[in-house]
Design a protein around this motif. Structure first.
Motif, PDB file in Angstrom:
ATOM      1  N   VAL A 173      64.760 143.010 -35.243  1.00 25.26           N
ATOM      2  CA  VAL A 173      65.477 142.024 -35.514  1.00 25.26           C
ATOM      3  C   VAL A 173      66.342 142.641 -36.502  1.00 25.26           C
ATOM      4  CG1 VAL A 173      65.339 139.939 -34.250  1.00 25.26           C
ATOM      5  CG2 VAL A 173      63.782 140.323 -36.675  1.00 25.26           C
ATOM      6  N   GLU A 174      66.144 143.934 -36.862  1.00 22.72           N
ATOM      7  CA  GLU A 174      66.773 144.065 -38.091  1.00 22.72           C
ATOM      8  C   GLU A 174      68.819 144.193 -37.865  1.00 22.72           C
ATOM      9  OE1 GLU A 174      66.290 146.351 -41.084  1.00 22.72           O
ATOM     10  OE2 GLU A 174      64.675 146.975 -40.380  1.00 22.72           O
ATOM     11  N   PRO A 175      69.066 144.066 -38.763  1.00 23.50           N
ATOM     12  CA  PRO A 175      70.523 143.395 -39.023  1.00 23.50           C
ATOM     13  C   PRO A 175      71.456 143.935 -37.729  1.00 23.50           C
ATOM     14  CG  PRO A 175      70.087 143.947 -41.158  1.00 23.50           C
ATOM     15  CD  PRO A 175      69.333 144.261 -40.012  1.00 23.50           C
ATOM     16  N   PRO A 176      72.501 143.318 -37.110  1.00 20.46           N
ATOM     17  CA  PRO A 176      73.025 144.452 -36.331  1.00 20.46           C
ATOM     18  C   PRO A 176      74.447 145.344 -36.587  1.00 20.46           C
ATOM     19  CG  PRO A 176      74.258 142.251 -36.442  1.00 20.46           C
ATOM     20  CD  PRO A 176      72.749 142.591 -37.500  1.00 20.46           C
ATOM     21  N   CYS A 177      74.248 146.230 -35.494  1.00 20.80           N
ATOM     22  CA  CYS A 177      75.875 147.112 -36.457  1.00 20.80           C
ATOM     23  C   CYS A 177      76.473 146.230 -37.179  1.00 20.80           C
ATOM     24  CB  CYS A 177      76.678 147.734 -35.105  1.00 20.80           C
ATOM     25  SG  CYS A 177      76.163 148.808 -34.734  1.00 20.80           S
ATOM     26  N   PRO A 178      78.215 146.358 -38.206  1.00 20.85           N
ATOM     27  CA  PRO A 178      78.469 145.395 -38.467  1.00 20.85           C
ATOM     28  C   PRO A 178      79.478 144.876 -37.756  1.00 20.85           C
ATOM     29  CG  PRO A 178      79.341 147.490 -39.265  1.00 20.85           C
ATOM     30  CD  PRO A 178      78.177 147.982 -39.003  1.00 20.85           C
ATOM     31  N   ASP A 179      80.251 145.664 -36.273  1.00 24.49           N
ATOM     32  CA  ASP A 179      80.745 144.349 -35.898  1.00 24.49           C
ATOM     33  C   ASP A 179      79.959 143.519 -35.111  1.00 24.49           C
ATOM     34  OD1 ASP A 179      79.299 146.562 -34.367  1.00 24.49           O
ATOM     35  OD2 ASP A 179      81.709 147.118 -33.178  1.00 24.49           O
ATOM     36  N   GLY A 180      78.535 143.378 -35.116  1.00 25.36           N
ATOM     37  CA  GLY A 180      77.257 142.217 -34.795  1.00 25.36           C
ATOM     38  C   GLY A 180      76.692 143.088 -33.149  1.00 25.36           C
ATOM     39  N   SER A 181      77.102 144.338 -33.035  1.00 30.44           N
ATOM     40  CA  SER A 181      76.475 145.239 -32.294  1.00 30.44           C
ATOM     41  C   SER A 181      74.883 145.529 -31.734  1.00 30.44           C
ATOM     42  CB  SER A 181      77.349 146.691 -31.479  1.00 30.44           C
ATOM     43  OG  SER A 181      78.284 146.409 -31.105  1.00 30.44           O
ATOM     44  N   VAL A 182      73.730 145.857 -30.637  1.00 31.11           N
ATOM     45  CA  VAL A 182      72.878 145.801 -31.392  1.00 31.11           C
ATOM     46  C   VAL A 182      73.121 147.741 -31.298  1.00 31.11           C
ATOM     47  CG1 VAL A 182      72.199 143.986 -29.871  1.00 31.11           C
ATOM     48  CG2 VAL A 182      73.123 146.263 -28.587  1.00 31.11           C
ATOM     49  N   LYS A 183      71.765 148.360 -31.830  1.00 25.99           N
ATOM     50  CA  LYS A 183      71.467 149.249 -32.061  1.00 25.99           C
ATOM     51  C   LYS A 183      70.738 150.175 -31.397  1.00 25.99           C
ATOM     52  CE  LYS A 183      72.688 147.827 -36.741  1.00 25.99           C
ATOM     53  NZ  LYS A 183      71.131 148.140 -38.526  1.00 25.99           N
ATOM     54  N   VAL A 184      71.236 151.208 -30.565  1.00 20.10           N
ATOM     55  CA  VAL A 184      70.407 151.908 -29.516  1.00 20.10           C
ATOM     56  C   VAL A 184      70.409 153.885 -30.517  1.00 20.10           C
ATOM     57  CG1 VAL A 184      71.392 151.125 -27.276  1.00 20.10           C
ATOM     58  CG2 VAL A 184      72.434 153.170 -28.219  1.00 20.10           C
ATOM     59  N   ARG A 185      70.524 153.854 -31.590  1.00 20.59           N
ATOM     60  CA  ARG A 185      70.151 154.894 -31.569  1.00 20.59           C
ATOM     61  C   ARG A 185      70.279 154.854 -33.383  1.00 20.59           C
ATOM     62  NH1 ARG A 185      71.627 160.332 -30.354  1.00 20.59           N
ATOM     63  NH2 ARG A 185      73.202 158.963 -28.171  1.00 20.59           N
ATOM     64  N   ARG A 186      69.595 155.999 -34.073  1.00 23.85           N
ATOM     65  CA  ARG A 186      69.202 155.606 -35.490  1.00 23.85           C
ATOM     66  C   ARG A 186      68.710 156.982 -36.034  1.00 23.85           C
ATOM     67  NH1 ARG A 186      68.142 150.909 -38.678  1.00 23.85           N
ATOM     68  NH2 ARG A 186      68.227 148.864 -37.440  1.00 23.85           N
ATOM     69  N   LYS A 187      69.157 157.488 -36.949  1.00 17.85           N
ATOM     70  CA  LYS A 187      68.693 158.310 -38.208  1.00 17.85           C
ATOM     71  C   LYS A 187      67.867 158.481 -38.188  1.00 17.85           C
ATOM     72  CE  LYS A 187      73.335 159.564 -39.937  1.00 17.85           C
ATOM     73  NZ  LYS A 187      73.427 161.316 -39.081  1.00 17.85           N
ATOM     74  N   GLY A 188      67.240 159.726 -37.652  1.00 21.16           N
ATOM     75  CA  GLY A 188      65.328 159.704 -38.756  1.00 21.16           C
ATOM     76  C   GLY A 188      65.206 160.038 -40.593  1.00 21.16           C
ATOM     77  N   VAL A 189      64.619 159.660 -40.943  1.00 20.00           N
ATOM     78  CA  VAL A 189      64.485 159.122 -42.398  1.00 20.00           C
ATOM     79  C   VAL A 189      63.259 159.529 -42.954  1.00 20.00           C
ATOM     80  CG1 VAL A 189      64.154 157.580 -44.017  1.00 20.00           C
ATOM     81  CG2 VAL A 189      65.363 156.751 -41.741  1.00 20.00           C
ATOM     82  N   GLY A 190      63.351 160.445 -44.218  1.00 19.18           N
ATOM     83  CA  GLY A 190      61.923 160.782 -44.885  1.00 19.18           C
ATOM     84  C   GLY A 190      62.206 160.693 -46.337  1.00 19.18           C
ATOM     85  N   ILE A 191      61.256 160.286 -46.714  1.00 15.28           N
ATOM     86  CA  ILE A 191      61.092 160.127 -48.590  1.00 15.28           C
ATOM     87  C   ILE A 191      60.129 160.623 -49.117  1.00 15.28           C
ATOM     88  CG2 ILE A 191      61.030 157.783 -49.538  1.00 15.28           C
ATOM     89  CD1 ILE A 191      61.207 155.807 -47.384  1.00 15.28           C
ATOM     90  N   TYR A 192      60.781 161.095 -50.527  1.00 16.18           N
ATOM     91  CA  TYR A 192      60.328 162.470 -50.945  1.00 16.18           C
ATOM     92  C   TYR A 192      60.223 161.733 -52.361  1.00 16.18           C
ATOM     93  CZ  TYR A 192      60.674 164.516 -47.134  1.00 16.18           C
ATOM     94  OH  TYR A 192      60.700 165.274 -45.296  1.00 16.18           O
ATOM     95  N   GLU A 193      58.993 162.260 -53.511  1.00 14.17           N
ATOM     96  CA  GLU A 193      58.973 162.538 -54.790  1.00 14.17           C
ATOM     97  C   GLU A 193      59.108 163.626 -54.671  1.00 14.17           C
ATOM     98  OE1 GLU A 193      57.628 159.275 -58.256  1.00 14.17           O
ATOM     99  OE2 GLU A 193      56.089 160.700 -57.885  1.00 14.17           O
ATOM    100  N   LEU A 194      59.641 163.978 -55.802  1.00 15.31           N
ATOM    101  CA  LEU A 194      59.519 165.834 -56.655  1.00 15.31           C
ATOM    102  C   LEU A 194      59.657 164.971 -58.071  1.00 15.31           C
ATOM    103  CD1 LEU A 194      62.638 167.434 -55.642  1.00 15.31           C
ATOM    104  CD2 LEU A 194      60.950 167.000 -54.356  1.00 15.31           C
ATOM    105  N   LYS A 195      58.398 166.343 -58.620  1.00 16.27           N
ATOM    106  CA  LYS A 195      57.397 165.817 -60.368  1.00 16.27           C
ATOM    107  C   LYS A 195      58.418 167.349 -60.699  1.00 16.27           C
ATOM    108  CE  LYS A 195      53.572 164.317 -62.161  1.00 16.27           C
ATOM    109  NZ  LYS A 195      52.377 163.764 -62.816  1.00 16.27           N
ATOM    110  N   ILE A 196      58.101 167.472 -61.471  1.00 16.77           N
ATOM    111  CA  ILE A 196      58.859 168.461 -62.455  1.00 16.77           C
ATOM    112  C   ILE A 196      58.396 168.807 -63.562  1.00 16.77           C
ATOM    113  CG2 ILE A 196      60.149 169.867 -63.493  1.00 16.77           C
ATOM    114  CD1 ILE A 196      62.242 168.270 -60.783  1.00 16.77           C
TER     115      ILE A 196
END
Length: 387
Positions: A173-196
């Motif tokens: 039950v994530e939000p639909p596409c802007p026009d209300g369409s259901v989602k059958v494809r999504r990008k993959g995601v990576g989350i990182y922190e860089l510490k210098i």
């Protein structure tokens, strides 16, 4: 044998309860649940669990560092039908005081309303519909509400592995596409922190003794943004930066939050390796990379497309014209699809402004999307089990 309710009957049920749906949404939004705020999320989950209890579900919680995961169930046959959502939001505590709930022009504005307290509202509304109308599903119904989807699902995903079986049908039950369409494809995601890490020195007296972590970070930001490749669906964003202790001190430390999006799993793995191989320009500095890939891409399968086509047909019976679409956002649906569940995403409430100050839902969409979700459950339940 009792006849299943028609689309019109289901929609009438939810429209008659439209004001109650809106009031419940307000209550959910006014309980802030920032991602990784365990105490706030635990309080919300306790309340939400009690409401599911009243609708006849059996609930259990999985304690976690960032708050409990919630799992609820109605008995039935396998494979189950699973409703998937999350209760954490991207908004820090105190956002509501700065940007209180507002209703105007047919829209409900508030932090976390669209992503995804409104989705939690319709999950609960559908559970009540089944209870009130004494609908006895043949298939087992499960509900999983994650505590940390917005921060990558580190604690939710192991719990999903424990209780959600491959072969289940999952409606997200994530939000639909802007026009209300259901989602059958999504990008993959990576989350990182860089510490210098560099070395502090007096910026006016002995700057040559210092190694500026901020300088290193500035170069890294430009380098990472240079890796963007829209044609291949690769996106990197350095969304947060911090560093140094004072203007007259060469910065000895700096950090950055990096978001990676990709279409192909191989590209995600390749970008992950590039990030982990980063080297400082100044040999006296050091770079530490933490985090990693957290959501695989959601790739359409024949079962995904079949579910999407069914959603379009049911939506048409409810007066909606929708299709199947894609999203650059990550989702637990992507993770579950990679684990062998049959996933249809984007079944939440229409609106806009996810992760933005104008976040809102369309009020008239609440009962309609609840009816769509209920219809999808009933249709899935009527399917003959696989041989």
């Amino acid at each position: 044998m009792r006849q299943p309710p028609t689309a019109g009957m289901i929609l009438d049920y939810f429209r008659e309860r439209g004001e109650a749906l809106l009031a419940e949404l307000r209550g959910f939004v006014e309980r802030e649940t920032p991602s990784r705020d365990g105490a706030s999320i635990e309080s919300f989950v306790l309340d939400y669990s009690s409401r599911l209890d009243e609708a006849g579900l059996t609930c259990r919680q999985f304690p976690g560092a960032w708050g409990p995961q919630l799992f609820a169930e109605l008995p039935g046959e396998d494979p189950p039908i699973v409703l998937v959502g999350h209760c954490d939001t991207v908004w820090p505590a105190g956002t509501l005081a700065e940007r209180p709930v507002e209703v105007r022009d047919g829209r409900f504005y508030g932090p976390g309303a669209y992503d995804m307290k409104a989705g939690l509202c319709i999950v609960l509304a559908v559970a009540r519909f089944l209870f009130d109308r004494q609908v006895r599903l043949r298939r087992r119904l499960q509900i999983f509400i994650a505590a940390d989807e917005e921060s990558g699902g580190d604690t939710a995903h192991p719990c999903m592995d424990e209780v959600l079986a491959p072969g289940s049908t999952a409606f997200v039950v994530e939000p639909p596409c802007p026009d209300g369409s259901v989602k059958v494809r999504r990008k993959g995601v990576g989350i990182y922190e860089l510490k210098i890490t560099g070395r502090e020195a007096h910026a006016g007296v002995e700057p040559e003794r210092g190694i500026s972590a901020v300088d290193e970070l500035a170069r890294l930001v430009l380098k990472l943004h240079g890796w963007n490749d829209p044609d291949r669906g690769i996106q990197l964003n350095v969304g947060t930066v911090s560093g140094g202790m004072a203007g007259n001190v060469v910065a000895g430390s700096a950090t950055a939050g990096v978001d990676l999006r990709f279409d192909a799993p191989a590209d995600g793995e390749a970008m992950d390796k590039k990030l982990r191989a980063l080297e400082p320009e100044n040999p006296g500095a050091a770079i530490e990379v933490s985090g990693g890939l957290c959501f695989p891409p959601l790739v359409p399968t024949p079962e995904t497309m079949r579910l999407g086509e069914r959603a379009c047909r049911l939506a048409a019976e409810l007066g909606l014209e929708i299709s199947t679409g894609s999203s650059g956002g990550g989702s637990d649906g992507s993770y579950l699809s990679s684990k062998g569940l049959f996933v249809l995403d984007g079944l939440g409430v229409e609106g806009g402004g996810a992760h933005a100050v104008d976040e809102h839902v369309l009020i008239e969409s609440l009962p309609v999307r609840a009816a769509l979700l209920a219809g999808m459950i009933l249709a899935a339940d009527e399917e003959e089990p696989s041989a």
